[in-house]
Design a protein around this motif. Structure first.
Motif, PDB file in Angstrom:
ATOM      1  N   ASN A 111       0.450  -0.964   0.279  1.00 26.64           N
ATOM      2  CA  ASN A 111      -0.031   0.266  -0.253  1.00 26.64           C
ATOM      3  C   ASN A 111       0.855   1.217   0.044  1.00 26.64           C
ATOM      4  O   ASN A 111       0.492   2.246  -0.703  1.00 26.64           O
ATOM      5  N   VAL A 112       1.640   1.258   0.624  1.00 23.69           N
ATOM      6  CA  VAL A 112       3.058   1.879   0.689  1.00 23.69           C
ATOM      7  C   VAL A 112       3.649   2.781  -0.321  1.00 23.69           C
ATOM      8  O   VAL A 112       3.522   3.495  -1.530  1.00 23.69           O
ATOM      9  N   GLU A 113       4.366   1.518  -1.257  1.00 23.59           N
ATOM     10  CA  GLU A 113       4.109   1.792  -2.511  1.00 23.59           C
ATOM     11  C   GLU A 113       3.512   2.362  -3.426  1.00 23.59           C
ATOM     12  O   GLU A 113       3.589   3.070  -4.244  1.00 23.59           O
ATOM     13  N   ASP A 114       2.060   1.759  -3.645  1.00 23.92           N
ATOM     14  CA  ASP A 114       0.647   2.288  -4.074  1.00 23.92           C
ATOM     15  C   ASP A 114       1.050   3.703  -4.375  1.00 23.92           C
ATOM     16  O   ASP A 114       0.267   4.568  -5.462  1.00 23.92           O
ATOM     17  N   SER A 115       1.494   4.078  -3.472  1.00 19.48           N
ATOM     18  CA  SER A 115       0.807   6.022  -2.749  1.00 19.48           C
ATOM     19  C   SER A 115       2.501   6.332  -2.961  1.00 19.48           C
ATOM     20  O   SER A 115       1.720   8.349  -3.417  1.00 19.48           O
ATOM     21  N   ALA A 160       4.911   5.240   7.578  1.00 18.15           N
ATOM     22  CA  ALA A 160       4.439   5.554   6.567  1.00 18.15           C
ATOM     23  C   ALA A 160       3.216   5.739   6.556  1.00 18.15           C
ATOM     24  O   ALA A 160       2.326   6.658   6.169  1.00 18.15           O
ATOM     25  N   TYR A 161       2.685   4.467   6.913  1.00 14.68           N
ATOM     26  CA  TYR A 161       1.592   3.391   6.663  1.00 14.68           C
ATOM     27  C   TYR A 161       0.902   4.498   7.857  1.00 14.68           C
ATOM     28  O   TYR A 161      -0.606   4.899   6.950  1.00 14.68           O
ATOM     29  N   LEU A 162       1.441   4.875   8.889  1.00 14.83           N
ATOM     30  CA  LEU A 162       0.245   5.364  10.160  1.00 14.83           C
ATOM     31  C   LEU A 162      -0.368   6.661   9.765  1.00 14.83           C
ATOM     32  O   LEU A 162      -0.772   6.936   9.738  1.00 14.83           O
ATOM     33  N   ILE A 163       0.530   7.570   8.934  1.00 14.24           N
ATOM     34  CA  ILE A 163       0.147   8.986   7.758  1.00 14.24           C
ATOM     35  C   ILE A 163      -0.937   8.705   7.472  1.00 14.24           C
ATOM     36  O   ILE A 163      -1.158   8.942   6.955  1.00 14.24           O
ATOM     37  N   LEU A 164      -0.172   7.564   5.998  1.00 13.67           N
ATOM     38  CA  LEU A 164      -0.935   7.592   4.911  1.00 13.67           C
ATOM     39  C   LEU A 164      -2.444   6.876   5.616  1.00 13.67           C
ATOM     40  O   LEU A 164      -3.530   7.695   4.646  1.00 13.67           O
ATOM     41  N   TYR A 165      -2.518   5.878   5.591  1.00 11.71           N
ATOM     42  CA  TYR A 165      -4.003   5.403   6.616  1.00 11.71           C
ATOM     43  C   TYR A 165      -4.248   4.173   8.012  1.00 11.71           C
ATOM     44  O   TYR A 165      -4.253   4.013   7.555  1.00 11.71           O
ATOM     45  N   PRO A 180      -9.870  -7.333  13.613  1.00  7.69           N
ATOM     46  CA  PRO A 180      -9.561  -6.033  12.786  1.00  7.69           C
ATOM     47  C   PRO A 180      -9.296  -4.929  13.752  1.00  7.69           C
ATOM     48  O   PRO A 180     -10.767  -4.694  14.339  1.00  7.69           O
ATOM     49  N   LEU A 181      -8.527  -4.227  13.232  1.00  6.50           N
ATOM     50  CA  LEU A 181      -8.540  -3.256  14.388  1.00  6.50           C
ATOM     51  C   LEU A 181      -7.839  -1.775  13.596  1.00  6.50           C
ATOM     52  O   LEU A 181      -7.078  -2.475  12.261  1.00  6.50           O
ATOM     53  N   PRO A 182      -7.725  -0.457  13.877  1.00  8.79           N
ATOM     54  CA  PRO A 182      -8.034   0.739  13.154  1.00  8.79           C
ATOM     55  C   PRO A 182      -6.119   0.789  12.883  1.00  8.79           C
ATOM     56  O   PRO A 182      -5.624   0.060  14.302  1.00  8.79           O
ATOM     57  N   ALA A 183      -5.549   0.945  11.886  1.00  7.95           N
ATOM     58  CA  ALA A 183      -3.946   0.647  11.658  1.00  7.95           C
ATOM     59  C   ALA A 183      -2.989   1.949  12.874  1.00  7.95           C
ATOM     60  O   ALA A 183      -2.056   1.018  12.993  1.00  7.95           O
TER      61      ALA A 183
END
Length: 251
Positions: A111-115, A160-165, A180-183
């Protein structure tokens, strides 16, 4: 808790994520002996792993650090040492170490690569790994103990994932249950564990070997700080619109 997957689809094949995982796997099998050839494993960790004291020249040349089965890693002043902040990113100390890192990278990296796009993501990965190495050297500059693992760079991906999503749901394995938990909850919990685990090391002359916790902390902070410089805003907006179409009930 172990991450298994997330509810965050990708628009493009994460080529760089797959490539980095492949390089890590090839290194483990063909350079490190897949954990079966102990001499190859120790030699790779000693010669290509990051030894803070070798970079800073604060560890005496000739100092031997036992690594098991009668083998030791001896501090030297070889030219290869200056490249170990990079080479150490692709080394691991055991199957558990390898598989754990690859699982976290598999869940969060695509997901980070995709962003970011592929080239930006590759640069981001390497820079976070270097920041992680620098953090460990700063915490324990005279250590003669080799440090290996992709954990520092992957920690940057998690930051990075924490900031993006932050609100995307991550499916976590907790004993026999998948929750399931929020990132943001998963990643801040993980970061807090690293800090708490690493605090005792600040009062020790040397860290305990293996993958140093402060490399995780340094990589994560680098990811949080640098992500907006590498993010491709057009790609992120496109991903967000697509995710909302697929999961209109999700944040």
């Amino acid at each position: 808790m172990i991450p298994l997957s997330d509810d965050n689809p990708t628009l493009r094949t994460p080529v760089v994520t797959y490539l980095l995982l492949a390089v890590i796997g090839i290194t483990w099998f063909y350079i490190q002996g897949a954990g079966v050839n102990f001499v190859a494993l120790v030699s790779s960790v000693c010669n290509l792993g990051l030894v803070p004291g070798e970079l800073t020249h604060q560890a005496p040349v000739g100092l031997a650090v036992p690594l098991g089965q009668g083998l030791s890693c001896v501090v030297d002043n070889e030219p290869i040492n200056r490249f170990t902040p990079v080479t150490s990113m692709f080394l691991h100390g055991s199957w558990g170490h390898l598989l754990g890192n690859c699982l976290f990278f598999w869940v969060f990296g695509n997901n980070v690569e995709d962003s970011m796009g592929r080239l930006r993501f590759l640069a981001f990965y390497v820079i976070c790994g270097l920041a992680a190495a620098a953090a460990q050297v700063l915490v324990d500059p005279s250590s003669p103990i080799p440090v290996v693992g992709a954990s520092g760079a992957i920690s940057g991906i998690m930051g990075a994932y924490l900031i993006l999503y932050p609100r995307v749901r991550v499916n976590m394995l907790f004993f026999l249950f998948v929750i399931p938990l929020p990132a943001w909850m998963v990643l801040l919990w993980w970061f807090g564990v690293q800090v708490i685990t690493g605090l005792p090391q600040l009062n020790q002359l040397q860290a305990e070997g293996g993958v140093a916790v402060w490399a995780h902390v340094g990589g994560f902070i680098a990811g949080v700080v640098l992500v907006k410089f590498f993010e491709n805003h057009a790609l992120t907006a496109q991903r967000t619109r697509w995710r909302h179409r697929l999961h209109p009930d999700h944040p």
